[in-house]
Motif scaffolding. Sequence first.
Motif, PDB file in Angstrom:
ATOM      1  N   ALA A 164       0.673  -8.757  10.953  1.00  0.00           N
ATOM      2  CA  ALA A 164       0.498  -7.305  11.017  1.00  0.00           C
ATOM      3  C   ALA A 164       1.682  -6.576  10.384  1.00  0.00           C
ATOM      4  CB  ALA A 164       0.327  -6.864  12.472  1.00  0.00           C
ATOM      5  N   GLY A 165       2.908  -7.100  10.609  1.00  0.00           N
ATOM      6  CA  GLY A 165       4.082  -6.489   9.993  1.00  0.00           C
ATOM      7  C   GLY A 165       4.026  -6.568   8.474  1.00  0.00           C
ATOM      8  N   LEU A 166       3.598  -7.729   7.940  1.00  0.00           N
ATOM      9  CA  LEU A 166       3.450  -7.860   6.495  1.00  0.00           C
ATOM     10  C   LEU A 166       2.390  -6.902   5.964  1.00  0.00           C
ATOM     11  CD1 LEU A 166       3.661 -11.757   6.110  1.00  0.00           C
ATOM     12  CD2 LEU A 166       5.430 -10.066   5.585  1.00  0.00           C
ATOM     13  N   LEU A 167       1.318  -6.717   6.751  1.00  0.00           N
ATOM     14  CA  LEU A 167       0.270  -5.774   6.349  1.00  0.00           C
ATOM     15  C   LEU A 167       0.816  -4.347   6.322  1.00  0.00           C
ATOM     16  CD1 LEU A 167      -2.678  -5.231   5.638  1.00  0.00           C
ATOM     17  CD2 LEU A 167      -3.174  -5.079   8.091  1.00  0.00           C
ATOM     18  N   TYR A 168       1.626  -4.010   7.323  1.00  0.00           N
ATOM     19  CA  TYR A 168       2.241  -2.674   7.338  1.00  0.00           C
ATOM     20  C   TYR A 168       3.163  -2.492   6.129  1.00  0.00           C
ATOM     21  CZ  TYR A 168       0.713  -0.888  11.879  1.00  0.00           C
ATOM     22  OH  TYR A 168      -0.040  -0.369  12.902  1.00  0.00           O
ATOM     23  N   LEU A 169       3.916  -3.535   5.776  1.00  0.00           N
ATOM     24  CA  LEU A 169       4.783  -3.451   4.593  1.00  0.00           C
ATOM     25  C   LEU A 169       3.962  -3.276   3.322  1.00  0.00           C
ATOM     26  CD1 LEU A 169       7.483  -6.206   5.315  1.00  0.00           C
ATOM     27  CD2 LEU A 169       7.801  -3.730   5.306  1.00  0.00           C
ATOM     28  N   LEU A 170       2.827  -3.988   3.250  1.00  0.00           N
ATOM     29  CA  LEU A 170       1.957  -3.856   2.086  1.00  0.00           C
ATOM     30  C   LEU A 170       1.397  -2.440   1.993  1.00  0.00           C
ATOM     31  CD1 LEU A 170       0.536  -5.220  -0.295  1.00  0.00           C
ATOM     32  CD2 LEU A 170      -1.307  -5.876   1.261  1.00  0.00           C
ATOM     33  N   ILE A 171       0.991  -1.904   3.150  1.00  0.00           N
ATOM     34  CA  ILE A 171       0.491  -0.526   3.168  1.00  0.00           C
ATOM     35  C   ILE A 171       1.592   0.443   2.761  1.00  0.00           C
ATOM     36  CG2 ILE A 171      -0.377   1.312   4.673  1.00  0.00           C
ATOM     37  CD1 ILE A 171      -1.804  -0.845   6.295  1.00  0.00           C
ATOM     38  N   ASP A 172       2.821   0.175   3.238  1.00  0.00           N
ATOM     39  CA  ASP A 172       3.947   1.041   2.882  1.00  0.00           C
ATOM     40  C   ASP A 172       4.213   1.001   1.383  1.00  0.00           C
ATOM     41  OD1 ASP A 172       6.092   2.755   3.261  1.00  0.00           O
ATOM     42  OD2 ASP A 172       7.506   1.117   3.616  1.00  0.00           O
ATOM     43  N   ALA A 173       4.213  -0.204   0.804  1.00  0.00           N
ATOM     44  CA  ALA A 173       4.456  -0.332  -0.643  1.00  0.00           C
ATOM     45  C   ALA A 173       3.360   0.349  -1.445  1.00  0.00           C
ATOM     46  CB  ALA A 173       4.558  -1.808  -1.021  1.00  0.00           C
ATOM     47  N   ALA A 174       2.092   0.139  -1.020  1.00  0.00           N
ATOM     48  CA  ALA A 174       0.980   0.781  -1.721  1.00  0.00           C
ATOM     49  C   ALA A 174       1.059   2.299  -1.589  1.00  0.00           C
ATOM     50  CB  ALA A 174      -0.351   0.264  -1.172  1.00  0.00           C
ATOM     51  N   GLY A 175       1.464   2.769  -0.396  1.00  0.00           N
ATOM     52  CA  GLY A 175       1.598   4.208  -0.189  1.00  0.00           C
ATOM     53  C   GLY A 175       2.693   4.811  -1.054  1.00  0.00           C
ATOM     54  N   ILE A 176       3.829   4.106  -1.154  1.00  0.00           N
ATOM     55  CA  ILE A 176       4.931   4.607  -1.995  1.00  0.00           C
ATOM     56  C   ILE A 176       4.504   4.638  -3.460  1.00  0.00           C
ATOM     57  CG2 ILE A 176       7.249   4.072  -2.836  1.00  0.00           C
ATOM     58  CD1 ILE A 176       7.915   3.060  -0.043  1.00  0.00           C
ATOM     59  N   LEU A 177       3.773   3.595  -3.903  1.00  0.00           N
ATOM     60  CA  LEU A 177       3.276   3.585  -5.283  1.00  0.00           C
ATOM     61  C   LEU A 177       2.325   4.747  -5.519  1.00  0.00           C
ATOM     62  CD1 LEU A 177       2.987   2.259  -8.046  1.00  0.00           C
ATOM     63  CD2 LEU A 177       1.194   0.790  -7.066  1.00  0.00           C
ATOM     64  N   LEU A 178       1.432   4.981  -4.545  1.00  0.00           N
ATOM     65  CA  LEU A 178       0.496   6.095  -4.677  1.00  0.00           C
ATOM     66  C   LEU A 178       1.237   7.430  -4.686  1.00  0.00           C
ATOM     67  CD1 LEU A 178      -2.459   6.980  -4.811  1.00  0.00           C
ATOM     68  CD2 LEU A 178      -2.497   7.019  -2.313  1.00  0.00           C
ATOM     69  N   LEU A 179       2.263   7.553  -3.830  1.00  0.00           N
ATOM     70  CA  LEU A 179       3.067   8.779  -3.817  1.00  0.00           C
ATOM     71  C   LEU A 179       3.794   8.972  -5.146  1.00  0.00           C
ATOM     72  CD1 LEU A 179       4.601   8.602  -0.222  1.00  0.00           C
ATOM     73  CD2 LEU A 179       2.951  10.283  -1.054  1.00  0.00           C
ATOM     74  N   PHE A 180       4.246   7.867  -5.739  1.00  0.00           N
ATOM     75  CA  PHE A 180       4.904   7.959  -7.040  1.00  0.00           C
ATOM     76  C   PHE A 180       3.940   8.474  -8.105  1.00  0.00           C
ATOM     77  CE2 PHE A 180       5.531   5.793 -11.144  1.00  0.00           C
ATOM     78  CZ  PHE A 180       6.728   6.359 -11.527  1.00  0.00           C
ATOM     79  N   LEU A 181       2.707   7.928  -8.106  1.00  0.00           N
ATOM     80  CA  LEU A 181       1.728   8.364  -9.103  1.00  0.00           C
ATOM     81  C   LEU A 181       1.347   9.822  -8.882  1.00  0.00           C
ATOM     82  CD1 LEU A 181      -0.556   5.185  -9.182  1.00  0.00           C
ATOM     83  CD2 LEU A 181       1.214   5.845 -10.815  1.00  0.00           C
ATOM     84  N   ILE A 182       1.138  10.189  -7.606  1.00  0.00           N
ATOM     85  CA  ILE A 182       0.806  11.580  -7.301  1.00  0.00           C
ATOM     86  C   ILE A 182       1.972  12.495  -7.649  1.00  0.00           C
ATOM     87  CG2 ILE A 182       0.265  13.196  -5.426  1.00  0.00           C
ATOM     88  CD1 ILE A 182      -1.261  10.943  -4.057  1.00  0.00           C
ATOM     89  N   GLY A 183       3.197  12.065  -7.287  1.00  0.00           N
ATOM     90  CA  GLY A 183       4.376  12.875  -7.587  1.00  0.00           C
ATOM     91  C   GLY A 183       4.570  13.067  -9.076  1.00  0.00           C
ATOM     92  N   ARG A 184       4.353  11.999  -9.855  1.00  0.00           N
ATOM     93  CA  ARG A 184       4.499  12.126 -11.307  1.00  0.00           C
ATOM     94  C   ARG A 184       3.499  13.123 -11.873  1.00  0.00           C
ATOM     95  NH1 ARG A 184       3.833   6.851 -15.026  1.00  0.00           N
ATOM     96  NH2 ARG A 184       1.698   7.067 -14.233  1.00  0.00           N
ATOM     97  N   ARG A 185       2.251  13.033 -11.400  1.00  0.00           N
ATOM     98  CA  ARG A 185       1.235  13.964 -11.882  1.00  0.00           C
ATOM     99  C   ARG A 185       1.540  15.389 -11.423  1.00  0.00           C
ATOM    100  NH1 ARG A 185      -3.971  13.709 -13.761  1.00  0.00           N
ATOM    101  NH2 ARG A 185      -5.366  15.413 -13.180  1.00  0.00           N
ATOM    102  N   PHE A 186       1.951  15.521 -10.151  1.00  0.00           N
ATOM    103  CA  PHE A 186       2.243  16.843  -9.606  1.00  0.00           C
ATOM    104  C   PHE A 186       3.421  17.486 -10.326  1.00  0.00           C
ATOM    105  CE2 PHE A 186       4.861  19.300  -6.607  1.00  0.00           C
ATOM    106  CZ  PHE A 186       3.976  20.314  -6.312  1.00  0.00           C
TER     107      PHE A 186
END
Length: 456
Positions: A173-195
């Motif tokens: 579950a901790g690894l899954l949370y880390l994966l979600i965190d990494a995916a979320g940061i990547l998504l935030l990066f893409l959204i931030g770049r576009r924004f």
Amino acid sequence: MFPKLRKKLIFVYTTSTGLILSLVLALAFCFYTSSVSRQQEAAFQNHLFTLSSRFQSDSSFSDSELARLELQNHLLIAIEENGHPLFFSGAYGTPTSRSILTSRAESAAREEGINTSAAPVSSEITVSPLLHIKGEQNDSYLASVLIARQENGYKKLILLFDETGTRTGLLIAGLLYLLIDAAGILLLFLIGRRFVRHALIPSEENFTRQQEFVAAASHELRSPLAVIRASASAIPGAPEHSGKLIRTILKECQRGSSLIKSLLLLASADSHTLSIQKTCFEIDELLLNLLELYEPLFHSRNGRLLLELPEEPLPCVYVDPDLCRQILTILLDNAAAYGLRQDFSEGTDSGSIPMQPTNAPAAGTNAGKIILKAANRGNTIFLSVKDYGPGLNSEEKERIFDRFYRAEGSRSDKEHFGLGLSIASDLAKVQEIPLSVSDTEGGGCTFTLQIPTEQL
């Protein structure tokens, strides 16, 4: 400048939002881990209570019953009477041998001050606190030791719960949370770049326009200064032409002064420091004054200025009268400079518009005519300046209000800087008055100003 700023903003946005996301996920994981641990300990305490109740009532346990309890609940059950173990070899398999685990559980209980080799002295039963036992194969267990007094001695119950699988589940579950965190940061990066890119577009456009404005203003100012310098240098060598040279200097000084005045007016509009004093006044009186002022100018250029007013009296308008007068003055000056031109023969290039425009009027009664018209529609007065000159194509209509823009045919005209219509547009914008340009029916251009009537 902007690429570096864009990277910094993207980094700050991604870092700040990523830290917040990581903190939220960390708190969520801690809450989940704590909840699983509490549920696990509660289940273990429940099993311990059930076994201890039967243990104290002197009930007997069958091997099959103990085996079922162990296998269904991942338990290790060891029962002794006066130090002699019950004949039950165990059903639940563990990486570490049962004897080692029970021995470690007893050692942990003794460290808590419990005598595991004698009957309780002050009570009928003694139960150790919840113990955490480690195995030899990185396995872990919850444990508790219970000792009950009997007439002929004591009974001892050692209960262990295998929590290795639960800890493995928490690790996954901790690894899954880390994966979600990494995916979320990547998504935030893409959204931030576009924004950030979209957010900086207006700033980049304004910066580009400012650079173009400064470059164009410098170019326009350089021309009269060069003429003034050349004329001043020529006076000592040609005193007989000093009068002509001085007149040239004065003319170029006036030209430069006019340009600086226009630039200051545009700067005031850009910085929102332009003084606006809206009031209610009669627009028809202003139109009559403009007709009287400009009629001789158009007549001197073989043109006609006509004023068209509705039969009903026009209501009062609610704008700044001085700024409104300045806008109409600019539109009439523009009509006098370009709207009277009829340069449509092939090869001519003296007009403000490229040769042979698509909406050029045929020679007739409209040639050289400028119409200043007012119409009342609802709560708005529509003021228009209509000419029957060369007209504008689609590209020119889009850029006609840009600063320093002049069509191909008018770039040799040194009397105008390409600032008049941009000033009119800015003066209209600061008053929230729409100013637009359209084709005149039959050829030419019509500039329309929409002025609100008196607000009650």
